[in-house]
Design a protein around this motif. Structure first.
Motif, mmCIF file in Angstrom:
data_model
loop_
_atom_site.group_PDB
_atom_site.id
_atom_site.type_symbol
_atom_site.label_atom_id
_atom_site.label_comp_id
_atom_site.label_asym_id
_atom_site.label_seq_id
_atom_site.Cartn_x
_atom_site.Cartn_y
_atom_site.Cartn_z
ATOM 1 N N VAL A 38 -6.341 32.932 26.147
ATOM 2 C CA VAL A 38 -7.906 32.793 26.776
ATOM 3 C C VAL A 38 -8.138 31.527 27.113
ATOM 4 C CG1 VAL A 38 -10.263 33.702 26.978
ATOM 5 C CG2 VAL A 38 -8.250 35.005 26.001
ATOM 6 N N VAL A 39 -8.549 31.522 28.387
ATOM 7 C CA VAL A 39 -9.035 30.140 28.714
ATOM 8 C C VAL A 39 -10.162 30.684 29.085
ATOM 9 C CG1 VAL A 39 -9.431 28.671 30.815
ATOM 10 C CG2 VAL A 39 -7.077 29.659 30.203
ATOM 11 N N ASP A 40 -11.573 30.065 28.198
ATOM 12 C CA ASP A 40 -12.140 29.116 27.364
ATOM 13 C C ASP A 40 -13.310 28.951 28.571
ATOM 14 O OD1 ASP A 40 -15.037 29.979 26.004
ATOM 15 O OD2 ASP A 40 -14.413 28.627 24.105
ATOM 16 N N ASP A 41 -13.666 30.044 28.951
ATOM 17 C CA ASP A 41 -14.826 29.639 30.571
ATOM 18 C C ASP A 41 -16.243 28.561 30.153
ATOM 19 O OD1 ASP A 41 -16.055 31.682 30.176
ATOM 20 O OD2 ASP A 41 -15.622 32.205 31.955
ATOM 21 N N ARG A 42 -16.920 29.053 28.632
ATOM 22 C CA ARG A 42 -17.483 28.663 28.371
ATOM 23 C C ARG A 42 -17.896 27.231 28.317
ATOM 24 N NH1 ARG A 42 -18.332 31.753 22.834
ATOM 25 N NH2 ARG A 42 -16.404 30.696 22.658
ATOM 26 N N ALA A 43 -16.695 26.513 28.641
ATOM 27 C CA ALA A 43 -16.424 24.383 28.602
ATOM 28 C C ALA A 43 -17.251 23.782 29.795
ATOM 29 C CB ALA A 43 -15.475 24.475 28.350
ATOM 30 N N VAL A 55 -10.448 20.866 35.073
ATOM 31 C CA VAL A 55 -10.448 21.460 33.587
ATOM 32 C C VAL A 55 -9.666 22.764 32.854
ATOM 33 C CG1 VAL A 55 -11.828 22.074 31.666
ATOM 34 C CG2 VAL A 55 -12.243 19.755 33.010
ATOM 35 N N ARG A 56 -9.479 23.371 34.454
ATOM 36 C CA ARG A 56 -9.356 24.710 34.060
ATOM 37 C C ARG A 56 -7.815 24.961 34.294
ATOM 38 N NH1 ARG A 56 -12.096 29.690 34.940
ATOM 39 N NH2 ARG A 56 -13.360 28.372 36.310
ATOM 40 N N GLU A 57 -7.409 23.566 34.997
ATOM 41 C CA GLU A 57 -5.990 24.014 35.513
ATOM 42 C C GLU A 57 -5.254 23.306 34.384
ATOM 43 O OE1 GLU A 57 -5.626 21.499 39.047
ATOM 44 O OE2 GLU A 57 -5.551 22.794 40.535
ATOM 45 N N ASP A 58 -6.097 22.082 33.294
ATOM 46 C CA ASP A 58 -5.463 21.897 31.991
ATOM 47 C C ASP A 58 -5.339 23.249 31.530
ATOM 48 O OD1 ASP A 58 -5.182 19.568 33.724
ATOM 49 O OD2 ASP A 58 -6.685 18.589 32.977
ATOM 50 N N LEU A 59 -6.662 23.930 31.282
ATOM 51 C CA LEU A 59 -6.870 25.006 30.341
ATOM 52 C C LEU A 59 -5.716 25.798 30.888
ATOM 53 C CD1 LEU A 59 -9.965 24.484 29.428
ATOM 54 C CD2 LEU A 59 -8.373 24.208 28.332
ATOM 55 N N GLU A 60 -5.209 26.454 31.267
ATOM 56 C CA GLU A 60 -4.751 27.003 31.580
ATOM 57 C C GLU A 60 -3.087 26.570 31.228
ATOM 58 O OE1 GLU A 60 -5.248 28.179 36.123
ATOM 59 O OE2 GLU A 60 -6.601 29.696 35.864
#
Length: 144
Positions: A38-43, A55-60
């Motif tokens: 899970v990519v924690d979107d709270r960040a 950030v989303r691309e890195d976390l994914e």
């Protein structure tokens, strides 16, 4: 009894130990192992739109690597896998995934992070409270 097992992973060092436990249960029961990250979107709440994309691309990418690592281990043990990456609050995503896919057991790690446990509540604590199925937790000091 356990035909479908969920292993939520964040790709941490401890996740490798938890994966071994989940894979062992799946192999013993001839069960399918669902690997979820899970990519924690709270960040993302405090970031501007441009930074959110990066950030989303890195976390994914991190989530996909975590899944790939677990699948490689499971495949070596002849365990069938299914995978998913989700975005949102990790505890909610794990509980929702478990309900939507009719898993029989969740095997997940605990962080051992005192701040997280005492101040914000850990993901594993919330999953244990809300999951529609049994949850096996593996602490950070457990060896595989």
């Amino acid at each position: 009894m356990y035909e479908t097992i969920l292993f939520p992973t964040d790709g941490s060092d401890h996740a490798a130990t938890v994966a071994e436990h989940a894979i062992d249960v799946a192999a013993t029961r001839n069960a399918t192992l669902h690997v979820l990250s899970v990519v924690d979107d709270r960040a993302f709440l405090v970031l501007d739109d441009e930074r959110v994309t990066h950030v989303r691309e890195d976390l994914e990418a991190t989530a996909r690597k975590a899944i790939d690592d677990a699948v490689t281990r499971a495949t070596a043990s002849d365990v069938e896998t299914e995978t998913a990456v989700d975005t949102g609050n990790p505890a909610e995503c794990i509980v929702d995934y478990a309900a939507a896919t009719d898993v029989d057991l969740i095997v997940m790690g605990t962080s051992g992070d005192e701040y997280e446990q005492n101040v914000v509540g850990s993901v594993s604590q919330r999953v244990v409270r809300e999951a529609p199925v049994p949850v096996t937790t593996v602490g950070p000091t457990v060896d595989s």
